[in-house]
Design a protein around this motif. Structure first.
Motif, mmCIF file in Angstrom:
data_model
loop_
_atom_site.group_PDB
_atom_site.id
_atom_site.type_symbol
_atom_site.label_atom_id
_atom_site.label_comp_id
_atom_site.label_asym_id
_atom_site.label_seq_id
_atom_site.Cartn_x
_atom_site.Cartn_y
_atom_site.Cartn_z
ATOM 1 N N ALA A 62 95.259 33.297 40.684
ATOM 2 C CA ALA A 62 94.744 32.882 39.378
ATOM 3 C C ALA A 62 95.652 31.858 38.712
ATOM 4 C CB ALA A 62 94.571 34.106 38.473
ATOM 5 N N LYS A 63 96.948 32.025 38.853
ATOM 6 C CA LYS A 63 97.903 31.097 38.237
ATOM 7 C C LYS A 63 98.393 30.041 39.225
ATOM 8 C CE LYS A 63 99.673 34.428 34.892
ATOM 9 N NZ LYS A 63 100.848 35.182 34.460
ATOM 10 N N SER A 64 98.682 30.462 40.452
ATOM 11 C CA SER A 64 99.311 29.562 41.420
ATOM 12 C C SER A 64 98.326 28.652 42.134
ATOM 13 C CB SER A 64 100.073 30.376 42.471
ATOM 14 O OG SER A 64 99.147 31.055 43.316
ATOM 15 N N GLY A 65 97.082 29.111 42.286
ATOM 16 C CA GLY A 65 96.113 28.359 43.069
ATOM 17 C C GLY A 65 96.353 28.464 44.568
ATOM 18 N N GLU A 66 97.319 29.282 44.960
ATOM 19 C CA GLU A 66 97.671 29.464 46.373
ATOM 20 C C GLU A 66 96.921 30.649 46.968
ATOM 21 O OE1 GLU A 66 99.809 27.482 48.153
ATOM 22 O OE2 GLU A 66 99.857 26.221 46.361
ATOM 23 N N PRO A 67 96.624 30.608 48.273
ATOM 24 C CA PRO A 67 95.976 31.760 48.921
ATOM 25 C C PRO A 67 96.904 32.977 48.921
ATOM 26 C CG PRO A 67 96.083 29.867 50.429
ATOM 27 C CD PRO A 67 96.832 29.496 49.190
ATOM 28 N N ARG A 68 96.321 34.131 48.643
ATOM 29 C CA ARG A 68 97.051 35.403 48.639
ATOM 30 C C ARG A 68 96.282 36.397 49.500
ATOM 31 N NH1 ARG A 68 101.377 33.161 46.965
ATOM 32 N NH2 ARG A 68 101.440 32.543 44.792
ATOM 33 N N THR A 69 96.930 36.928 50.529
ATOM 34 C CA THR A 69 96.286 37.893 51.419
ATOM 35 C C THR A 69 96.910 39.259 51.212
ATOM 36 O OG1 THR A 69 95.813 36.177 53.038
ATOM 37 C CG2 THR A 69 95.767 38.448 53.833
ATOM 38 N N TRP A 96 95.270 41.129 42.487
ATOM 39 C CA TRP A 96 94.065 40.663 43.170
ATOM 40 C C TRP A 96 92.855 40.662 42.250
ATOM 41 C CZ3 TRP A 96 90.138 44.086 43.163
ATOM 42 C CH2 TRP A 96 90.433 45.444 43.159
ATOM 43 N N TYR A 97 92.830 41.579 41.283
ATOM 44 C CA TYR A 97 91.718 41.634 40.326
ATOM 45 C C TYR A 97 91.671 40.336 39.507
ATOM 46 C CZ TYR A 97 89.374 42.680 35.926
ATOM 47 O OH TYR A 97 88.574 42.617 34.817
ATOM 48 N N TYR A 98 92.812 39.921 38.988
ATOM 49 C CA TYR A 98 92.862 38.684 38.197
ATOM 50 C C TYR A 98 92.528 37.468 39.061
ATOM 51 C CZ TYR A 98 95.023 41.731 34.793
ATOM 52 O OH TYR A 98 95.264 42.756 33.923
ATOM 53 N N ASN A 99 92.956 37.501 40.311
ATOM 54 C CA ASN A 99 92.622 36.405 41.225
ATOM 55 C C ASN A 99 91.107 36.297 41.420
ATOM 56 O OD1 ASN A 99 95.371 36.068 41.518
ATOM 57 N ND2 ASN A 99 95.463 36.891 43.585
#
Length: 162
Positions: A62-69, A96-99
């Protein structure tokens, strides 16, 4: 397909619900699952030992714009996947919810296969349906609800991109 935990696994759940165990798992379980997923080529997790199904979800930060697994407990309802944002009853919703709220498109890996999904938050009767489904698999969610009484634990539905 959801397979409910057996009696032995439900016995282990009682241990996992203890506050100090939940606190440890909140910080470490996703790391242990990630290592096991890597070692087993995306096929097995530590969490499945206690009878809870796991997916690997890739969101956009949400903040970084980077993929998070991240490996997450999931409930399958036909083509839909339900995610419970309990965060082990901690004060805040999980990252993950905010993402997913900021960027609903995500990729899910199950048994080594990837698929694109769109996430949405449930409300009302639909939320209650999936909440009850979750509690039927893991009674700890009711305890997490008490611990996180200051917030409503979100229930997200992932629907496949057609």
């Amino acid at each position: 397909m959801n397979i409910k935990p057996n009696l032995f696994q439900k016995f282990i759940h009682r241990f996992l619900m203890m506050r100090w165990v939940s606190a440890f798992l909140a910080v470490n379980l996703h790391r242990m699952d990630a290592v096991m997923l890597k070692l087993s080529h995306g096929r097995h997790t530590v969490t499945e030992i206690v009878g809870l199904p796991i997916i690997q979800i890739t969101t956009i930060g949400a903040k970084s714009g980077e993929p998070r697994t991240m490996p997450l407990v999931s409930l399958f309802d036909g083509e839909k996947i339900a995610l419970i944002g309990s965060n082990f009853g901690r004060q805040h919703n999980p990252g993950w919810y905010y993402n997913l709220k900021a960027n609903p498109q995500c990729t899910v890996q199950v048994n080594g296969r990837e698929q694109k999904f769109i996430a949405r938050q449930t409300e009302g009767e639909e939320r209650e349906k999936y909440w009850q489904m979750a509690v039927s698999y893991y009674k700890g969610y009711d305890l997490y609800k008490v611990r996180a009484a200051h917030r409503q634990i979100p229930v997200m539905i992932l629907e496949p991109v057609k």
